[in-house]
Each structure stands twice: as structure tokens, then as C-alpha cells.
Design a protein around this motif. Sequence first.
Motif, short mmCIF file in Angstrom:
data_model
loop_
_atom_site.label_atom_id
_atom_site.label_comp_id
_atom_site.label_asym_id
_atom_site.label_seq_id
_atom_site.Cartn_x
_atom_site.Cartn_y
_atom_site.Cartn_z
N VAL A 51 0.87 -1.19 0.00
CA VAL A 51 0.00 0.00 0.00
C VAL A 51 0.90 1.23 0.00
CG1 VAL A 51 -1.84 1.25 1.18
CG2 VAL A 51 -1.78 -1.25 1.30
N PRO A 88 -1.09 10.62 -0.50
CA PRO A 88 -2.43 10.13 -0.83
C PRO A 88 -2.49 8.60 -0.78
CG PRO A 88 -1.57 11.60 -2.55
CD PRO A 88 -0.46 11.35 -1.59
N VAL A 89 -3.52 8.07 -0.14
CA VAL A 89 -3.67 6.62 -0.01
C VAL A 89 -5.00 6.21 -0.63
CG1 VAL A 89 -3.85 4.66 1.57
CG2 VAL A 89 -2.32 6.56 2.10
N SER A 90 -4.94 5.31 -1.58
CA SER A 90 -6.14 4.74 -2.20
C SER A 90 -6.45 3.42 -1.53
CB SER A 90 -5.92 4.51 -3.69
OG SER A 90 -5.63 5.72 -4.34
N TYR A 91 -7.74 3.12 -1.41
CA TYR A 91 -8.13 1.84 -0.82
C TYR A 91 -7.66 0.71 -1.73
CZ TYR A 91 -10.79 -1.58 1.81
OH TYR A 91 -11.15 -2.65 2.58
N PRO A 92 -6.89 -0.24 -1.20
CA PRO A 92 -6.31 -1.28 -2.05
C PRO A 92 -7.35 -2.30 -2.52
CG PRO A 92 -5.74 -1.67 0.24
CD PRO A 92 -6.48 -0.37 0.19
N THR A 93 -7.20 -2.73 -3.75
CA THR A 93 -8.06 -3.80 -4.27
C THR A 93 -7.17 -4.99 -4.59
OG1 THR A 93 -7.84 -2.92 -6.52
CG2 THR A 93 -9.76 -2.21 -5.25
N LYS A 124 -13.85 1.56 4.13
CA LYS A 124 -12.67 1.82 3.29
C LYS A 124 -11.48 2.31 4.13
CE LYS A 124 -14.97 0.84 -0.41
NZ LYS A 124 -15.19 -0.56 -0.59
N THR A 149 -8.52 6.14 3.90
CA THR A 149 -8.11 6.22 2.50
C THR A 149 -8.98 7.21 1.75
OG1 THR A 149 -9.58 4.48 1.74
CG2 THR A 149 -7.43 3.79 2.60
N SER A 150 -8.59 7.51 0.52
CA SER A 150 -9.38 8.44 -0.30
C SER A 150 -10.70 7.78 -0.73
CB SER A 150 -8.58 8.88 -1.52
OG SER A 150 -8.20 7.74 -2.29
N GLY A 151 -10.85 6.48 -0.50
CA GLY A 151 -12.08 5.77 -0.86
C GLY A 151 -13.12 5.79 0.26
N ASN A 152 -12.93 6.63 1.30
CA ASN A 152 -13.89 6.70 2.41
C ASN A 152 -15.25 7.19 1.91
OD1 ASN A 152 -12.04 5.83 4.22
ND2 ASN A 152 -11.79 7.76 5.28
#
Length: 153
Positions: A51, A88-93, A124, A149-152
Amino acid sequence: MTKWLAAIMVLGMGLSQTALAQSRIGSVDTTFRLLGSNDRVVVDRYDDPAVANVSCYVSRAETGGVKGSFGLAEDPSRFSIACRAVGPVSYPTGLPKKQRVFDAALSVFFKHLAVYRMLDDDKKVILYVAISSRLTDGSPFNSISAVATSGNP
């Protein structure tokens, strides 16, 4: 005798590989020892390898003295973890819901500090749980940290 030497060499190689996964930020002496190094609290940084822009800071106790100076002392199970977004942190897939991401030896033979990553799909959020473990029995010592994460939602 040769078996012991081989076992110590294998352990040494494993411990040196663990040490490569961290950056020592610093330490604070806590107890003066007349012989050997002092007891101390160390702070290490672990960057999550899967991540981007997540760093975990783990503080833990290290035993000094003669045994500690030679790496033979068993460190106590006292630690804390704080993980932060350093960008910046994106939610990992595509990552497992639970995965061991860091490991540190707390004694020469059996005791380890392990950090697991867990994913909260609903919120997220990425969670990191630090636990102390032994080969012979588990330990209730643990600490937790969460990274938004930015996916919140």
C-alpha cells in the motif's frame, strides 16, 4: 555441535532479512546498566510494501545488559503502533482481507512482533494490528492503528 551452528546461522540470516524491512528512527535509554547496553525504547518505521504512502511507526522495549548487548536477551512484549498516510492513499483492491506485513524478532529463538494488515471494506479503512507471539503460546499483547483512504464514503 554442527547442528547448533547451522541453526544459529539460519536464525542470523532470518533476523538480518527482517531488519532490512525497517528503518530505525531512534531510541531513548530507559534503565542504566553498569555492564552492557542500557535498556531502551526504540522506534522503527515500516513502510507497507503493498500500500503506497502508508508508514507504520512501532515503538518497543529492548532489554540491555550483557545479554542484550549480545542479542541473547528476550525483549518484553511492550510496544505501540501508529500508522499514518504519508501521502495520498487509495483503498487497495486485490489484497487479502488479512495479511502479515511486518515481522521483528524480540528474542533469539521464539518471540516475535508481527504486524497484520486488515481491510475494512465498509468504511474503506486499512487497519494494522501489532501482536506479540511465541512459538509455544500466544500473547494477549496487541496494539491497533487505522489509516483512512481516499475511498472513504
